[in-house]
Design an enzyme around this catalytic site. Sequence first.
Site, short mmCIF file in Angstrom:
data_model
loop_
_atom_site.label_atom_id
_atom_site.label_comp_id
_atom_site.label_asym_id
_atom_site.label_seq_id
_atom_site.Cartn_x
_atom_site.Cartn_y
_atom_site.Cartn_z
N ASP A 192 9.99 70.28 13.80
CA ASP A 192 8.97 69.40 13.24
C ASP A 192 7.80 70.16 12.60
OD1 ASP A 192 10.45 67.28 14.53
OD2 ASP A 192 9.39 67.77 16.39
N GLU A 244 10.30 58.12 10.83
CA GLU A 244 9.24 58.84 11.56
C GLU A 244 8.73 60.03 10.76
OE1 GLU A 244 11.37 59.86 15.12
OE2 GLU A 244 12.50 61.46 14.15
#
Length: 575
Positions: free
Chosen positions: A38, A198
């Site tokens: 991420d 997301e």
Amino acid sequence: MKLSSIRLAFVLLAQLLAPVWSQNSTFHNPVLSGWHSDPSCIQHEGTFYCVISTFITFPGLPIYASKDLLQWKLIGHVWTRESQLPGYSWNTNGQQEGMFAATIRENKGIFYVICEYLGVSGKKPGVLFRTTNPYDETTWSNAVFFDAPKIDPDLFWDDDGKVYVATHSVVIQEFDLATGRTGPAINIWNGTGGVWPEGPHIYKKDGWYYLMIAEGGTATDHAVTIARAKKVTGPYTGYERNPILTNRKTQEFFQTVGHADLFQDTNGKWWGMCLATRSGPQYQSYPMGRETVLFPVTWNKDEWPILAPVRGVMSGWALPAPSREVPGTGPWNVDPDVYDFKSGQPIPRNLIYWRIPRDGAVTATDSGLQLVLARNNLQGAPNGNQNGATRAISFIARRQTHSLFTYSVDLTFAPTANNQEAGVTAFLTQQATIQLGVVQLNNQLTFRFATNGTNSSPTSKTQAVPTAWVGKPIRLQIQMSSINTYTLSAMLASDTKTKIAIGTGRGELLSGGSGSFVGTLVGVYATCNGNGSGLDCPSGTPNAHFQRWRYTGAGQFVSATATVPTVVDMAKSEV
Ligand SMILES: *[C@@H]1O[C@H](CO)[C@@H](O)[C@H](O)[C@H]1NC(C)=O
Ligand SMILES: *[C@@H]1O[C@H](CO)[C@@H](O)[C@H](O)[C@H]1NC(C)=O
Ligand SMILES: *[C@@H]1O[C@H](CO)[C@@H](O)[C@H](O)[C@H]1NC(C)=O
Ligand SMILES: *[C@@H]1O[C@H](CO)[C@@H](O)[C@H](O)[C@H]1NC(C)=O
């Protein structure tokens, strides 16, 4: 001149001349190898900065800095003090809770990292940290808490000075940086139909607000999609050619490509970083988990961005000249560890814990890194009572950052009672480890090799420590000399010819399962395996000392069959 130095010279020369010729560069992924999931990245005054997800590991939320996009220095962590989030770490029982995907942004000289902390019952706070000096990790603020209905917060400043936080499934809220107060949540996009829309990031370019997200889940369906609007709150229109980046349904070695962030270099060229997993489409053995890859982006006026597909060998815009002129202290991600511990020294920055350690659990001493044995072993409390107590393990480790590597430490340990144990481990989670300990069993000094892992029954085997080794430092080694096999060995530190291989474990054990969000660490542990009371071993239990900590990368796979030494490895191989 060795072949490696000729290649190094060639690579460096090509990169130095690239800007002159305005020719495209070639480079290898991943640029932040090992578990770095991420990523969120920016460029500020000619330096690139990235933050990554760290879940329950501590210190958490590392900041990597780079001048050339290929060499990344660990300049500090955002979360370094218990007092920044009092009580949170010790009340987080899950293996994959804690600090979820963060975003880093800079505004008016202030660096912000915004994140969401999961896993404390009854609480689900957004957390915002800030500093004016990311090179001094002690300057990161305590958390400003905010009410985040969803995960993966983004921070965006609009031209009118208003600040917005966007979170998954995608909602946007006006946000007060000082107080954490949020306005009403507006649902602005649901993505293109993949699960888990997301990791949103908002960019403003040529009068358009671009909303880029990840969807499809963080496994092999992962993808990057994008929408745009004339107002930050929408309505957003999805791009008809979504997804703009994915390796789903391909035979590529790099899978799970997604969760991207975009930024410009000082020539105005766009780049992106995202996560990827070196697993091939089989998606079975990928012990380093989700790593960070770099790709060039072509983004012309009024047009949608074009993201170059993620591969092991890439080409793109000319890269900045190779440089290690990055201020601050901290190791470079792919450099070897050469740690000989001395009393009073700080613990090296790339060594991390599984939750915040107990006071005094790990100390640098002249005899080595000293670990106080914990009553819990790596798996938790062996006599049952997992209740919350899994947190107190005596363990410190670094990321496995290479497909092929050797890690070793010299253990000095004289157990005085049965079940006292100290050793090395390749560790994904408390339920997925490959470990080799020196333990007293039946009043005899014994090697115990054990595996616990994904899709396999636990295994354990023991063999006596040779009598001639008792009382001497023993070198414990973890080596990966092929893509799939960890080999754990022991030898007399004073005579490496005595080396005996004790056990092997396959990469699949440390892939996915209980650790689908994390990646393998290699390090040391110490435990009395449940004797004692509370979190403590009986008083008088001796400590374990680990000296001569070494980690050396030997190669990176860029495809299922080809390994390359990184540029940095080549430089080191000349020494
Ligand atoms: C997202 O999906 C929900 C549920 O189907 C729907 O009510 C909502 O209008 C959608 N939002 C957008 C921006 O399309
Ligand atoms: C150079 O890289 C950019 C970014 O990927 C790409 O758009 C362009 O086509 C490349 N140019 C050449 C000559 O390969
Ligand atoms: C527990 O600790 C006591 C005191 O050190 C020791 O006598 C005993 O052997 C230990 N038992 C086990 C099972 O580890
Ligand atoms: C891990 O393996 C050990 C050794 O075989 C076993 O005793 C233990 O129960 C296992 N723990 C878990 C959590 O699977």
